[in-house]
Scaffold this motif. Structure first.
Motif, PDB file in Angstrom:
ATOM      1  N   PHE A  72      32.734  62.060   2.353  1.00 54.71           N
ATOM      2  CA  PHE A  72      32.556  63.303   1.657  1.00 54.71           C
ATOM      3  C   PHE A  72      31.495  64.087   2.384  1.00 54.71           C
ATOM      4  CE2 PHE A  72      31.435  65.645  -2.137  1.00 54.71           C
ATOM      5  CZ  PHE A  72      32.671  65.731  -2.716  1.00 54.71           C
ATOM      6  N   ILE A  74      29.215  67.602   1.843  1.00 55.86           N
ATOM      7  CA  ILE A  74      28.966  68.894   1.204  1.00 55.86           C
ATOM      8  C   ILE A  74      27.945  69.714   1.997  1.00 55.86           C
ATOM      9  CG2 ILE A  74      29.664  68.312  -1.136  1.00 55.86           C
ATOM     10  CD1 ILE A  74      26.851  67.849  -1.881  1.00 55.86           C
ATOM     11  N   PHE A 117      23.419  58.584   9.568  1.00 53.13           N
ATOM     12  CA  PHE A 117      22.684  58.356   8.328  1.00 53.13           C
ATOM     13  C   PHE A 117      23.521  57.539   7.354  1.00 53.13           C
ATOM     14  CE2 PHE A 117      19.351  61.316   9.324  1.00 53.13           C
ATOM     15  CZ  PHE A 117      18.328  60.943   8.470  1.00 53.13           C
ATOM     16  N   ILE A 123      23.266  55.086   3.405  1.00 49.65           N
ATOM     17  CA  ILE A 123      22.975  55.994   2.305  1.00 49.65           C
ATOM     18  C   ILE A 123      24.286  56.645   1.897  1.00 49.65           C
ATOM     19  CG2 ILE A 123      21.571  57.928   1.552  1.00 49.65           C
ATOM     20  CD1 ILE A 123      19.823  57.425   3.989  1.00 49.65           C
ATOM     21  N   PHE A 126      27.516  61.515  -0.233  1.00 48.66           N
ATOM     22  CA  PHE A 126      27.299  62.766  -0.966  1.00 48.66           C
ATOM     23  C   PHE A 126      25.834  63.133  -1.039  1.00 48.66           C
ATOM     24  CE2 PHE A 126      28.025  59.215  -3.785  1.00 48.66           C
ATOM     25  CZ  PHE A 126      26.872  59.183  -4.533  1.00 48.66           C
ATOM     26  N   ILE A 127      24.957  62.111  -1.187  1.00 48.79           N
ATOM     27  CA  ILE A 127      23.545  62.446  -1.329  1.00 48.79           C
ATOM     28  C   ILE A 127      22.927  62.769   0.035  1.00 48.79           C
ATOM     29  CG2 ILE A 127      22.744  60.053  -1.322  1.00 48.79           C
ATOM     30  CD1 ILE A 127      21.286  62.270  -3.818  1.00 48.79           C
ATOM     31  N   THR A 128      23.378  62.073   1.079  1.00 43.00           N
ATOM     32  CA  THR A 128      22.918  62.413   2.431  1.00 43.00           C
ATOM     33  C   THR A 128      23.271  63.857   2.745  1.00 43.00           C
ATOM     34  OG1 THR A 128      23.386  60.177   3.162  1.00 43.00           O
ATOM     35  CG2 THR A 128      23.091  61.836   4.868  1.00 43.00           C
ATOM     36  N   LEU A 130      24.051  66.156   0.735  1.00 41.95           N
ATOM     37  CA  LEU A 130      23.358  67.102  -0.150  1.00 41.95           C
ATOM     38  C   LEU A 130      21.991  67.439   0.438  1.00 41.95           C
ATOM     39  CD1 LEU A 130      23.520  68.466  -3.077  1.00 41.95           C
ATOM     40  CD2 LEU A 130      21.976  66.653  -3.758  1.00 41.95           C
ATOM     41  N   GLY A 131      21.270  66.401   0.863  1.00 40.21           N
ATOM     42  CA  GLY A 131      19.980  66.625   1.504  1.00 40.21           C
ATOM     43  C   GLY A 131      20.137  67.491   2.747  1.00 40.21           C
ATOM     44  N   MET A 132      21.145  67.153   3.560  1.00 39.36           N
ATOM     45  CA  MET A 132      21.379  67.890   4.800  1.00 39.36           C
ATOM     46  C   MET A 132      21.736  69.343   4.514  1.00 39.36           C
ATOM     47  SD  MET A 132      20.740  66.132   7.347  1.00 39.36           S
ATOM     48  CE  MET A 132      20.639  64.493   8.041  1.00 39.36           C
ATOM     49  N   MET A 133      22.452  69.546   3.396  1.00 34.90           N
ATOM     50  CA  MET A 133      22.839  70.897   3.010  1.00 34.90           C
ATOM     51  C   MET A 133      21.591  71.789   2.943  1.00 34.90           C
ATOM     52  SD  MET A 133      24.854  71.553  -0.506  1.00 34.90           S
ATOM     53  CE  MET A 133      24.627  72.968  -1.515  1.00 34.90           C
TER      54      MET A 133
END
Lengths: 324, 322
Positions: A72, A74, A117, A123, A126-128, A130-133
């Motif tokens: 995924f 985002i 990552f 990790i 989606f959360i990786t 999200l952080g990268m976003m």
């Protein structure tokens, strides 16, 4: 017996979603707007729908691979902004052609970073992403000091506005990307590996597939296609703005892939479905713009379509007697 | 290593705070003054309060990305309601609206079977759209002649900003709820093994809906505090705030693996983020650096969480008792 027939009918409907449901939905949307707006049904407008759809569809190829592999991303909207402003700022130094290639290279690299990552540090994607976003977006702001980068290079502009035999170049690019993606998915071992990893990563690992490498590769693919889209979209706007470029883009791309029938969570999916879904989204956006629907309503509609798409997928698989 | 990780889980965030304090007191002579410390703590309450809700969600192995939109929606509605029904009722109504968004999230997740991430990602856009629609994209100015409303976010009791009391009150409530009630244990049970929880007769759907409502409720509370400070209902309030909230919850030691929430950690992580902001302000850099640095902190926290999860899994496989 009747019950059995009813069941098999439901299964059939569920299975035919890709080949019947989506075209039906597309036709319905087109007919609806053709009635509502006379401008909608002009040939010129159909071309601009196609062009708008291509903005979503090109990235949807990469995203489809990513979601099929059970991952995924985002961060694509912000990635688009970052590589767009970077690439556009290089134009005066290295020229249009090299800048376009650099843009695509950088975004592929950012996808690679995401992949590292996610696979090496374990990790969740989606959360990786999200952080990268947020990291990508703020880097775009920092790099440009929140000043738009104007593009006045013929080659770069051609990527978004040029025409071949009267057809916009992005549309041709879209077709090329889909053909390429389709061949890769169906005719190469890589495509089968992606599906295998998404269906059951453990089994894929045991049968000797390098799961991590496949996953990193799909993230690089996401980056690659986002790079192309970034050039196309910024060329179309004539400017690369760190805040506006790719705003809400992840949304449209994911919606296209999911509405196209690829399951979140991985497994086999449909590139053709994603293309149709991108056309549906394009028509919807175009129609709403022509009807002068406020952008706030459009936000509500786009969000609802995403939830609808996932719910439909879920329903299909329940009908088919499988856990989605 | 496992001992170290266990220890880190407990006191990691304090180590970070101590480090940050040392750096900040070198950077600025004003840092170690009561006034500064209080204002840092007060700034930290926003992320911490929603962080409490998010901690519950993470404990249940779910997420809520719609919190910043809910915050803005509450801001808009409280501003609309105040002239209509007065301050106390306006607050109650807008908090109810916030909680009902959580209910919708929960219903979509449980009844339509859409995963929480996608649901709340979509709801983030939808709710932001609705907040903008309700006021036609404009801001709503609140006239507060009796100075009742503005007290919430700007008043002080014994020299301490009200919002710190609100945070502590919510902390106490969430703490008791998570660690000392059956409901809290049920949340952990759903987070560590949903199907087991279902089989043992827990009403998983209800628990999920309740948790989503609580998350949105905390977002609503922050919406009201911030609106009472600005006295304007702002539909675009707090963009990207969800990043800060998630960072705070994860940095505080609540694992993405689910089943275990660390509310103390969340509380102090809120203060830590506020210290970072203070430091960045001292440096006089632009606002983009704030988001950037929070993003880096998030990646760091994820990195640590990833290592922890992996080592704990290895330890479990080796049969080491923890």
């Amino acid at each position: 017996m009747v019950e059995l027939q009813a069941r098999s009918l439901r299964v059939k409907i569920a299975q035919q979603w890709g080949s019947l449901g989506l075209p039906f939905l597309l036709v319905a949307v087109v007919i609806l707007f053709s009635f509502l707006s006379p401008v909608f049904r002009t040939q010129f407008n159909f071309l601009s729908i196609l062009r708008f759809a291509s903005f979503i569809a090109i990235s949807a190829v990469g995203m489809a691979f990513c979601i099929m592999a059970g991952e995924f991303d985002i961060s694509v909207g912000s990635m688009m902004a970052l590589v767009g402003v970077l690439g556009a700022s290089f134009v005066p130094v290295i020229g249009g052609f090299a800048a376009v290639l650099t843009t695509i290279a950088i975004s592929s690299f950012l996808g690679f970073v995401n992949g590292i990552f996610i696979t090496k540090l374990k990790i969740p994607a989606f959360i990786t992403t999200l952080g990268m976003m947020f990291v990508f977006r703020s880097l775009a702001y920092i790099y440009t000091d929140n000043v738009s980068v104007y593009i006045d290079n013929d080659f770069w502009l051609y990527m978004g506005n040029g025409r071949v035999l009267g057809i916009h170049f992005p549309i041709i690019l879209m077709v090329l990307c889909f053909v390429g993606g389709y061949l890769m998915l169906r005719k190469t071992p890589f495509g089968r590996y992606v599906v295998a990893v998404g269906t059951n990563a453990k089994a894929a690992e045991l049968s000797g597939i390098h799961v991590d490498r496949i996953k990193i590769a799909v993230f690089v693919m996401v980056g690659f296609f986002v790079g192309i889209s970034s050039v196309v979209i910024s060329a179309n706007m004539g400017v690369a703005n760190p805040g506006l470029l790719g705003q809400g883009y992840e949304f449209q791309v994911i919606t296209a892939v999911v509405l196209g029938g690829t399951l979140l969570g991985g497994g086999n999916g449909s590139l053709g479905g994603a293309l149709l879904a991108a056309l549906i989204l394009g028509s919807l956006r175009n129609g709403m713009n022509l009807m002068q629907v406020s952008s706030y309503w459009q936000q509500v509609v786009t969000g609802s379509v995403l939830i609808f798409a996932v719910a439909i997928n879920r329903l299909r698989y329940t009908l088919m007697g499988q856990e989605a | 290593m496992i001992k170290f990780l266990k220890l880190y889980e407990k006191i990691g965030i304090f180590i970070l705070i101590v480090l940050a304090s040392v750096v900040l007191s070198i950077m600025s002579p004003h840092f170690l003054q009561v006034r500064t410390l209080l204002s840092i703590a007060a700034q930290g309450t926003y992320a911490a309060i929603i962080g409490f809700g998010m901690t519950l969600a993470l404990t249940m192995k779910a997420f809520d990305l719609s919190v910043d939109a809910v915050l803005a929606l509450t801001s808009v509605f409280v501003a609309i309601f105040i002239p209509m029904v007065g301050v106390p009722l306006a607050i109650v109504f807008s908090l109810l609206i916030a909680a009902s968004v959580g209910m919708v999230n929960g219903l979509i997740v449980t009844k339509l079977g859409v995963n929480p991430l996608i649901t709340t990602l979509a709801m983030m856009t939808i709710i932001r759209g609705i907040a903008l629609l309700v006021v036609g994209g404009r801001q709503v100015i609140i006239t507060d002649p009796d100075r009742v409303f503005r007290v919430i976010g700007t008043g002080r009791i014994f020299g301490i900003p009200n919002q710190i009391y609100i945070m502590l009150l919510l902390f106490a409530i969430f703490f008791i709820m998570l660690y000392h009630t059956p409901f809290g244990r049920h949340i952990s049970a759903v987070g560590s093994n949903e199907s087991a929880a279902r089989i043992s007769g827990l009403r998983v759907d209800l628990i999920k809906i309740a948790v989503f409502m609580l998350v949105s409720f905390t977002a609503g509370v922050v919406g009201i505090i911030r609106t009472s400070q600005s006295l304007i209902g702002i539909p675009t309030m707090a963009p990207d705030f969800v990043l800060v909230v998630l960072t705070v919850a994860i940095l505080g030691g609540t694992s993405l693996a689910g089943g275990k929430g660390n509310l103390w950690g969340t509380l102090f992580a809120g203060i830590f983020i506020s210290m970072i902001y203070y430091g960045l302000n001292l440096l006089g850099v632009q606002i983009f650096y704030q988001i950037f640095s929070v993003g880096l902190v998030l990646l760091f926290a994820l990195f640590v969480d990833g290592i922890r999860t992996r080592y704990l899994a290895i330890a479990k496989a080796k049969g080491i008792k923890m």
